[in-house]
Design a protein around this motif. Sequence first.
Motif, PDB file in Angstrom:
ATOM      1  N   SER A   1       0.853  -1.257  -0.140  1.00 33.34           N
ATOM      2  CA  SER A   1       0.127  -0.050  -0.112  1.00 33.34           C
ATOM      3  C   SER A   1       0.902   1.224   0.091  1.00 33.34           C
ATOM      4  O   SER A   1       0.460   2.221  -0.630  1.00 33.34           O
TER       5      SER A   1
ATOM      6  N   SER B   1       2.028   1.672  -3.639  1.00 29.84           N
ATOM      7  CA  SER B   1       1.231   2.295  -4.388  1.00 29.84           C
ATOM      8  C   SER B   1       0.758   3.684  -4.160  1.00 29.84           C
ATOM      9  O   SER B   1       0.538   4.424  -4.803  1.00 29.84           O
ATOM     10  N   ASP B   2       0.661   3.892  -2.961  1.00 29.14           N
ATOM     11  CA  ASP B   2       0.389   5.212  -2.436  1.00 29.14           C
ATOM     12  C   ASP B   2       1.512   6.231  -3.028  1.00 29.14           C
ATOM     13  O   ASP B   2       1.299   7.505  -3.490  1.00 29.14           O
TER      14      ASP B   2
ATOM     15  N   GLN C   1       3.499   5.879  -5.602  1.00 30.92           N
ATOM     16  CA  GLN C   1       3.283   5.923  -6.862  1.00 30.92           C
ATOM     17  C   GLN C   1       2.098   7.063  -7.406  1.00 30.92           C
ATOM     18  O   GLN C   1       2.376   7.813  -8.228  1.00 30.92           O
ATOM     19  N   VAL C   2       1.068   7.073  -6.455  1.00 31.63           N
ATOM     20  CA  VAL C   2      -0.001   7.975  -6.852  1.00 31.63           C
ATOM     21  C   VAL C   2       0.576   9.507  -6.452  1.00 31.63           C
ATOM     22  O   VAL C   2       0.216  10.224  -7.257  1.00 31.63           O
ATOM     23  N   VAL C   3       1.023   9.677  -5.342  1.00 35.67           N
ATOM     24  CA  VAL C   3       1.732  11.058  -5.221  1.00 35.67           C
ATOM     25  C   VAL C   3       2.683  11.387  -6.204  1.00 35.67           C
ATOM     26  O   VAL C   3       2.866  12.501  -6.542  1.00 35.67           O
TER      27      VAL C   3
ATOM     28  N   SER D   1       3.151  10.716  -9.207  1.00 37.52           N
ATOM     29  CA  SER D   1       2.275  10.782 -10.425  1.00 37.52           C
ATOM     30  C   SER D   1       1.775  12.268 -10.256  1.00 37.52           C
ATOM     31  O   SER D   1       1.785  13.118 -11.378  1.00 37.52           O
ATOM     32  N   ARG D   2       1.179  12.411  -9.215  1.00 37.30           N
ATOM     33  CA  ARG D   2       0.575  13.708  -8.955  1.00 37.30           C
ATOM     34  C   ARG D   2       1.419  14.735  -8.963  1.00 37.30           C
ATOM     35  O   ARG D   2       1.224  15.977  -9.617  1.00 37.30           O
TER      36      ARG D   2
ATOM     37  N   ARG E   1       2.970  15.370 -12.693  1.00 36.27           N
ATOM     38  CA  ARG E   1       2.194  15.791 -13.913  1.00 36.27           C
ATOM     39  C   ARG E   1       2.339  17.412 -14.350  1.00 36.27           C
ATOM     40  O   ARG E   1       2.488  17.589 -15.362  1.00 36.27           O
TER      41      ARG E   1
ATOM     42  N   THR F   1      -7.188  12.120   2.906  1.00 34.77           N
ATOM     43  CA  THR F   1      -7.213  11.005   1.943  1.00 34.77           C
ATOM     44  C   THR F   1      -6.781   9.628   2.397  1.00 34.77           C
ATOM     45  O   THR F   1      -6.165   9.772   3.566  1.00 34.77           O
TER      46      THR F   1
ATOM     47  N   LEU G   1      -4.490   7.970   1.519  1.00 34.05           N
ATOM     48  CA  LEU G   1      -3.139   7.717   1.331  1.00 34.05           C
ATOM     49  C   LEU G   1      -2.239   7.669   2.432  1.00 34.05           C
ATOM     50  O   LEU G   1      -2.565   8.694   3.449  1.00 34.05           O
TER      51      LEU G   1
ATOM     52  N   GLY H   1       6.684  10.407  -2.173  1.00 33.05           N
ATOM     53  CA  GLY H   1       6.368  10.624  -3.501  1.00 33.05           C
ATOM     54  C   GLY H   1       6.921  11.635  -4.058  1.00 33.05           C
ATOM     55  O   GLY H   1       7.416  11.870  -5.343  1.00 33.05           O
TER      56      GLY H   1
END
Length: 248
Positions: A3, A6-7, A9-11, A13-14, A17, A91, A93, A101
């Motif tokens: 987790s 994956s969290d 990776q989310v941060v 990517s955010r 961007r 969230t 996360l 991240g």
Amino acid sequence: MTSLVSDTQVVFSRELRPVIRDPFSVIFSMIQPLFFLALFAPLLPDTGDGSALQWFVPGIIVMSCLFGSSMTGSNLLFEMQTGSHERMLVTPLRRPALLIGRALKEIVPMVAQAALIVAVCIPFGFELHLAGALLGLLILAGFCIGLGALSYTLALASKNKEWLFWTVQQTLLFPLLLLAGVLLPIDNGPGWLRTLSHFNPMTYVVNAERALFSGDVLARSTLEGLIAAVGMAAIGLFIGVRAMQRSD
């Protein structure tokens, strides 16, 4: 652990961007390093290994990393002012991912800027040793992560006191830069100056980059730079993750 990955990776990517959508921000952030290259490099004598650029460019790449990573906390300050950071905190996360991240994202602009600086300098006599340069960027990535994490930590500590962030950042920036011998060699400087440079982790990273970008992969300074970068990354992430877990 899954987790957390994956969290992260989310941060990551955010945070990445906006850089992808506006790559010119990376180019414009290079204006200052390019000024240093244009105005300082002609003043330096050529070395026994060739052009002065061979000595100067690795230091400028580290300087670019220092400037960029040390200012990234200002993005977090902006998010705290707009309430975006508070929304991220509620969230699902994991909080360590919010910092890891962000810190990992610093690698991307660092690599892009290093590639652009090298590309600009090659026509002027800079000789690229690709294997050493890639290893040098790997070491510099660890230094970037640690520095970025410390910058975010400073931003958390400066909540509602933006002046504090910029005062500390500007106060530390140039002593770290000058004591690392980025602009001028300090080998022949007074003893107190050389002693202070030994306590600056950036000194070892700069020396490692100069050896690696000259193709000397097995130099002792490479190992010292690697240890300094890993140490900076570990300390920065440890302090940063604790600060993020306690933030409200």
